[in-house]
Structures are given as C-alpha cells and as structure tokens.
Design a protein around this motif. Structure first.
Motif, PDB file in Angstrom:
ATOM      1  N   ILE A 126      14.682  36.632  18.633  1.00 11.49           N
ATOM      2  CA  ILE A 126      13.894  37.791  18.225  1.00 11.49           C
ATOM      3  C   ILE A 126      14.614  39.057  18.678  1.00 11.49           C
ATOM      4  N   ILE A 127      14.193  40.193  18.153  1.00  9.77           N
ATOM      5  CA  ILE A 127      14.761  41.462  18.605  1.00  9.77           C
ATOM      6  C   ILE A 127      13.644  42.441  18.937  1.00  9.77           C
ATOM      7  N   GLN A 128      14.018  43.492  19.646  1.00  9.61           N
ATOM      8  CA  GLN A 128      13.052  44.484  20.093  1.00  9.61           C
ATOM      9  C   GLN A 128      13.599  45.883  19.803  1.00  9.61           C
ATOM     10  N   LYS A 129      14.001  46.094  18.546  1.00  9.82           N
ATOM     11  CA  LYS A 129      14.592  47.373  18.150  1.00  9.82           C
ATOM     12  C   LYS A 129      13.537  48.455  18.030  1.00  9.82           C
ATOM     13  N   TYR A 130      12.477  48.184  17.294  1.00  8.34           N
ATOM     14  CA  TYR A 130      11.421  49.170  17.065  1.00  8.34           C
ATOM     15  C   TYR A 130      10.351  49.046  18.141  1.00  8.34           C
ATOM     16  N   SER A 131       9.724  50.171  18.448  1.00  9.59           N
ATOM     17  CA  SER A 131       8.747  50.190  19.529  1.00  9.59           C
ATOM     18  C   SER A 131       7.667  51.218  19.264  1.00  9.59           C
ATOM     19  N   ASN A 132       6.459  50.927  19.720  1.00 12.51           N
ATOM     20  CA  ASN A 132       5.356  51.887  19.706  1.00 12.51           C
ATOM     21  C   ASN A 132       5.239  52.590  21.054  1.00 12.51           C
ATOM     22  N   ALA A 133       6.292  52.480  21.852  1.00 15.49           N
ATOM     23  CA  ALA A 133       6.384  53.216  23.119  1.00 15.49           C
ATOM     24  C   ALA A 133       7.116  54.534  22.869  1.00 15.49           C
ATOM     25  N   THR A 134       6.924  55.479  23.771  1.00 13.59           N
ATOM     26  CA  THR A 134       7.599  56.767  23.646  1.00 13.59           C
ATOM     27  C   THR A 134       8.763  56.849  24.628  1.00 13.59           C
ATOM     28  N   SER A 135       9.591  57.837  24.426  1.00 15.35           N
ATOM     29  CA  SER A 135      10.749  58.032  25.303  1.00 15.35           C
ATOM     30  C   SER A 135      10.340  58.514  26.686  1.00 15.35           C
ATOM     31  N   THR A 136       9.084  58.922  26.842  1.00 11.92           N
ATOM     32  CA  THR A 136       8.602  59.420  28.136  1.00 11.92           C
ATOM     33  C   THR A 136       7.752  58.400  28.880  1.00 11.92           C
ATOM     34  N   GLY A 137       7.643  57.193  28.332  1.00  8.91           N
ATOM     35  CA  GLY A 137       6.952  56.133  29.054  1.00  8.91           C
ATOM     36  C   GLY A 137       5.515  55.884  28.643  1.00  8.91           C
ATOM     37  N   SER A 138       5.009  56.573  27.641  1.00 11.00           N
ATOM     38  CA  SER A 138       3.648  56.313  27.177  1.00 11.00           C
ATOM     39  C   SER A 138       3.704  55.474  25.903  1.00 11.00           C
ATOM     40  N   PHE A 139       2.560  55.355  25.229  1.00 12.11           N
ATOM     41  CA  PHE A 139       2.493  54.520  24.032  1.00 12.11           C
ATOM     42  C   PHE A 139       1.768  55.243  22.910  1.00 12.11           C
ATOM     43  N   GLY A 140       1.886  54.710  21.701  1.00 13.27           N
ATOM     44  CA  GLY A 140       1.163  55.256  20.566  1.00 13.27           C
ATOM     45  C   GLY A 140      -0.335  55.124  20.750  1.00 13.27           C
ATOM     46  N   VAL A 141      -1.080  55.801  19.883  1.00 10.95           N
ATOM     47  CA  VAL A 141      -2.529  55.899  20.079  1.00 10.95           C
ATOM     48  C   VAL A 141      -3.266  54.626  19.711  1.00 10.95           C
ATOM     49  N   ASP A 142      -2.641  53.714  18.970  1.00 10.77           N
ATOM     50  CA  ASP A 142      -3.306  52.500  18.518  1.00 10.77           C
ATOM     51  C   ASP A 142      -2.417  51.301  18.832  1.00 10.77           C
ATOM     52  N   GLN A 143      -3.031  50.171  19.128  1.00 10.73           N
ATOM     53  CA  GLN A 143      -2.263  48.990  19.507  1.00 10.73           C
ATOM     54  C   GLN A 143      -1.903  48.094  18.328  1.00 10.73           C
ATOM     55  N   THR A 144      -2.243  48.503  17.137  1.00 11.46           N
ATOM     56  CA  THR A 144      -1.801  47.793  15.936  1.00 11.46           C
ATOM     57  C   THR A 144      -1.029  48.718  15.015  1.00 11.46           C
ATOM     58  N   PHE A 145      -1.668  49.832  14.647  1.00 13.07           N
ATOM     59  CA  PHE A 145      -1.039  50.787  13.738  1.00 13.07           C
ATOM     60  C   PHE A 145      -0.208  51.774  14.551  1.00 13.07           C
ATOM     61  N   VAL A 146       1.091  51.758  14.333  1.00  7.95           N
ATOM     62  CA  VAL A 146       2.007  52.409  15.256  1.00  7.95           C
ATOM     63  C   VAL A 146       2.254  53.860  14.879  1.00  7.95           C
ATOM     64  N   ASP A 147       2.757  54.610  15.841  1.00 11.98           N
ATOM     65  CA  ASP A 147       3.114  56.018  15.648  1.00 11.98           C
ATOM     66  C   ASP A 147       4.579  56.200  15.250  1.00 11.98           C
ATOM     67  N   THR A 148       5.293  55.125  15.074  1.00 13.14           N
ATOM     68  CA  THR A 148       6.740  55.191  14.887  1.00 13.14           C
ATOM     69  C   THR A 148       7.102  55.447  13.428  1.00 13.14           C
ATOM     70  N   ASP A 149       7.746  56.565  13.166  1.00 13.72           N
ATOM     71  CA  ASP A 149       8.200  56.878  11.817  1.00 13.72           C
ATOM     72  C   ASP A 149       9.386  55.992  11.447  1.00 13.72           C
ATOM     73  N   PHE A 150       9.455  55.634  10.167  1.00 17.58           N
ATOM     74  CA  PHE A 150      10.564  54.813   9.690  1.00 17.58           C
ATOM     75  C   PHE A 150      11.726  55.716   9.295  1.00 17.58           C
ATOM     76  N   PRO A 151      12.893  55.576   9.941  1.00 16.15           N
ATOM     77  CA  PRO A 151      14.035  56.466   9.633  1.00 16.15           C
ATOM     78  C   PRO A 151      14.731  56.036   8.350  1.00 16.15           C
ATOM     79  N   LEU A 152      14.217  56.499   7.221  1.00 14.16           N
ATOM     80  CA  LEU A 152      14.774  56.101   5.933  1.00 14.16           C
ATOM     81  C   LEU A 152      16.234  56.515   5.812  1.00 14.16           C
ATOM     82  N   PHE A 153      16.552  57.725   6.228  1.00 11.96           N
ATOM     83  CA  PHE A 153      17.927  58.231   6.228  1.00 11.96           C
ATOM     84  C   PHE A 153      18.214  58.834   7.595  1.00 11.96           C
TER      85      PHE A 153
END
Length: 533
Positions: free
Chosen positions: A386-413
């Motif tokens: 398995i891999i752990q590339k994407y994360s709902n964690a922030t660079s400052t040590g906190s997490f997104g507001v929901d534990q299923t629907f994530v705050d992480t934008d998809f970097p299309l380009f």
C-alpha cells in the motif's frame, strides 16, 4: 473550512444542477436528472449571479448533485461513477500499472483495471457524460453573457469589465473538457455557444478537436488573467498553457505530428509564470495544499472540502482507499482508523521503480512490511503493498474537518509535470537545453531528499517515463504516458492483471482509446463506435 474560489451552494449550484438543462444539454445529448428548462432572467437581477454561475462550471469538476455526496444530476448515472476527478483517475490510472481496486463488485472497476472494458461500462459513461456536461455548462454561460444579453439587462460597467475574463475562463474549461474527450475517447459530440439549441450535435474526431482546442486556447490568451493572479481554484493563463503543452507533447498520438518544440515553448511560459516547487513533495497532497508551500506548485486543482463540497472524488477515494487492511492506519492520514478496509493497493511493477536508492526519497510512501508484493487474488486485501501519498492531514499537524470527506484538493496540473515534460520534449528533439532539462529533473530529486541526482548521460526517454511514475503516480497521467511510449497496448511491457492475466498479457492496439458508451451513441446517431469495439 478551506479558503478558495467559492463553489456556490446557492445560486451557483442552481445554475449548475437545477436549471438550464434543456438549454445547455440538448445540444450535446446529455440527460439531466431534472426537468427544469431555462435560466430565469430573475437569476441575473442580482449581478453577483454571473460569477456564481461561472462557479457552477467549475463545480462540475468536483460535485455530482445538490443533495449530498451520493446524489447525481445525471439521469441513470450514480455519483460514484460520474464524479469528474474520480472517473478520470480510474480511466487514466486504474487502467494502468500503478493501482489496484479490491472491491470488484463496484460498477465498472473490474473491467477497467483488468483492461476488459466494453461500451457498456458505467465509468466510461460517467466520464463521457460529465465531460460533456462541462461543455454544456460553459456553452450556456457564454450564451447568457453576450453583449446583447448584457445590454438588455442593463448590466453595470463594473460587472461588464469582468466579463472578458469570465468568458475566457468558461472557454478554457470547455477546451479542457474537449481535451480529455480527445485523449480518452478520440472523439466528442461537438457544440459551442453558437450551436442551435435542440439540434443534433455533430461529432468531432481527434484532428478536429485538436484544432479547436488549440485555436480556442490561443484566442483567449489576451483575456485570461495572468498566471497565479486569479483566485485559487480558478483558471488562468498557466492552465491554458498547460493544456497546450500536454497536447503538443502527445501530438504524435493525437494527430501524427511532431509538436515537441511547441511543447518546450509552453513549458517555458509556465515556468516563467512565477511557480516554484513546494518545499516538501508531500505538501502537494495534504489537506492544506491550498495554503502550504504547494500553492506555489499547483497550477490547477480540483477542489475538495470536507464541509462545503463533500463528494466521493479522487482524493476522498485515494485517502480512504489506501488505508491498509492490516495496518488500519487511517488516523495517521486524518480519516477513520480502518478507512475503506484496504480498497487500494499498488501493482508490483510500480513497486519495482523504487529500488534501494529510493529509501530516503519522500516520493516513496510505499508500506510493505508483512505483505507480499504480488497480488495473485485481487480480492485479497492483505496482499500487495500500500502507499500513503495522499493525506487528510495538514502540514501543521492538524486534520481536515471530516473523517471521510477530505479537505485535500486534487492537483490536476502542477509544476513538476512541466519540468518532466520539458525534459522529455527536449530528448524527443523539441529544442530547449540539455543542462536546463537535467536541472529540472535533479530539482525534483533534490526536493524529494534523494541524494542520487543524475548526470547528462543518464537522462534518457526510458528514465523520464520511470521518473514520471515516481513523481506523478496516482495523479491521472499514467495511461497517457504509456500510450505515448507505445507501452500501453501490445506486449512489450506487461504488468500485473494487464489484459486480465495475473502476470499481464498483450492488449490490442484499439485499446489506446476507450469505446464510445452505448447509451451515448443511442442519444446521438451521429456518433459511431471506435474501431475494434
């Protein structure tokens, strides 16, 4: 809640999902899940509606309906098989050598990842329909913002001053949708804002689509906002240049022409636009990637917000799906501990790209302990790494507001892709400079804390293909890359479960494009099936 271009939950989504469907979809034979027919003139009494309806064009990339993540505004197509970013990920990544999905009873996934798809595949219908809805929404916006319409509504000078940029953005989003149709299906129903409503759409093949997209993107250049000068999440000149660069890199596939010099030219335009690599590779894939150092690298995202835009999009799928069945490591990445129970793993051929020289490389997020690398049974969630590339964690040590629907934008380009495109186009004879190309590749390795920078003699086309996989995996590029290298079809490169063989078997050449969905052909007699299907 993240700060970004607002995907409106009120009027903007009305413009997207609840009205204008006959006006904006009949010209492309899309069946809406709604019977309202026109954009009311009352909508535009508030001049803020123009920006809100434009936001609806963008919202079609992230959302599928107005009543929650499980709803769809396309009739007979559910949310899980029609969210733009998710189906793009499936057709470009799940179909190739990097990703495997455990739950093959999910509609369409088995056929995509085993390369045994047919024209009845619901994911292909979702991709075809969602892309065409983007086109229809853009066309509708353009019809509603003509000088005659604005004159009739006595629109203020301040709003009219914004309109050239708004209209350019709508045309860019339409061009991007046609770009993906050209790449994935090789043809599309074609309509623009001048196409008569209720007319049977004509069909553009690849060469016609290439010409239209190119001419559109060149024509709107003067009206687009400069690179990095627009609101986060809105398109600018760099997004147009990115689409052009990718078209030119793949032009031999699309139109049989060498356009590598043009690819170099537009890569240079993007690089000169003020972008820079994120200080940390993984910042690009975290819940605050609109705020951390990735904001300097991401050229265009598909927005995700665990509160206001809940959806089963690509980052929600990948973050929940990559939680291991054995590791139960969801709390590390900001979702529930078990995530989706080991839905996603990686194929052996991808693992082999990260040999011992990549142990310290931050792009190597593979988790292997206690797991066999081979996946002999796709339903066995305990086999395969398995891999752990994407994360709902922030660079400052906190997490997104929901534990299923994530705050992480998809970097299309993002800029890293531009660096690698420049290097490849140079090697393919497009010009540029070897030292510059080498510097871009080594900049990616240095950013990833990999001490093994390369020398000029190591910079080969095969190296670039592998490096693209290491840098850009799970970002919806791999199928396109393998086709450009003549490694997707045929048997000169096989991967686990390619062609439904556990060790991989040859694919026929016509699999370089997907079949036109049966339902789409039934709606438009002008559409014909791609050869071989």
């Amino acid at each position: 809640m993240k700060t970004r271009f607002k995907i409106y939950k009120t009027i903007g989504l009305i413009g997207l999902f609840m009205v204008a469907f006959t006006a904006c979809t009949d010209d492309l034979n899309i069946t809406p899940n709604d019977d309202q027919t026109t954009l009311s003139e009352d909508l535009f009494k508030d001049e803020a509606a123009y920006k809100q309806v434009l936001a609806g064009v963008y919202a079609n990339l992230a959302l599928t309906g107005t009543d929650g993540a499980g709803t769809s505004n396309l009739k007979n197509i559910d949310a899980g098989t029609s969210q733009f970013g998710r189906v793009l990920l499936y057709v470009q990544t799940l179909s190739a050598d990097q990703m495997i999905w455990s739950y093959e009873n999910d509609p369409g996934t088995r056929e995509i990842q085993r390369n045994i798809w047919t024209a009845q595949n619901p994911l292909l219908l979702g991709m075809f329909s969602r892309a065409h809805l983007s086109i229809a929404l853009a066309n509708n916006f353009l019809r509603e913002t003509t000088d005659d319409k604005l004159d009739a509504r006595n629109v203020s000078a301040s709003v009219r001053s914004e309109m050239p940029a708004y209209r350019a953005e709508a045309r860019l989003m339409r061009a991007m949708a046609y770009y993906y149709m050209m790449d994935i299906f090789g043809k599309a129903n074609f309509a623009d804002e001048s196409t008569p409503i209720n007319s049977q759409p004509e069909v553009y093949e690849r060469a016609e689509l290439f010409s239209f997209i190119e001419s559109e993107l060149l024509a709107i250049d003067a009206d687009l906002i400069g690179a990095k000068q627009n609101e986060y999440g809105r398109a600018d000149k760099a997004v147009a240049y990115m689409i052009l660069a990718k078209m030119y890199l793949n032009a031999e596939v699309y139109i049989g022409a060498d356009r590598y010099a043009d690819c170099i030219n537009y890569c240079e335009k993007i690089i000169g636009g003020g972008f820079s690599l994120a200080t940390n590779y993984l910042h690009n894939f975290m819940a605050d990637n609109n705020l951390n150092s990735a904001v300097n690298e991401i050229i265009f995202p598909i927005i995700s917000d665990g509160f206001t835009t809940q959806n089963y999009g690509p980052t929600t799928v990948m973050i929940n799906g990559s939680v291991g069945s054995l590791e139960v490591n969801g709390t590390e990445v900001g979702v529930s501990a078990g995530g989706w129970g080991g839905a996603l793993r990686v194929r052996k051929q991808f693992v082999e790209l990260f040999d011992g020289s990549f142990n310290s490389d931050t792009r190597n997020t593979i988790i292997s302990e206690g797991r066999p690398v081979d996946i002999d049974d796709i339903s066995d969630k305990d086999s395969g790494y398995i891999i752990q590339k994407y994360s709902n964690a922030t660079s400052t040590g906190s997490f997104g507001v929901d534990q299923t629907f994530v705050d992480t934008d998809f970097p299309l380009f993002r800029l890293a892709d531009v660096y690698l495109m420049y290097a490849e186009a140079h090697l393919r004879g497009g010009g540029g400079d070897l030292t510059t190309a080498l510097g871009y590749v080594n900049a990616l390795r240095t950013r990833a804390n990999n001490p093994n920078t390369i020398a000029a003699g190591d910079l080969t086309l095969d190296f670039i293909l592998d490096e693209r996989a290491r840098e850009l995996h799970w970002e919806a590029h791999r199928r396109q890359d393998l086709i450009r290298y003549n490694k997707f079809t045929g048997g000169n490169y096989n991967w686990a479960w390619k062609g439904n063989g556990s060790n991989g078997i040859s694919l026929p050449a016509h699999f370089k494009v997907y079949p036109i969905p049966t339902a789409s052909m039934a709606a438009n007699p002008n559409l014909t099936q791609n050869a071989g299907y």
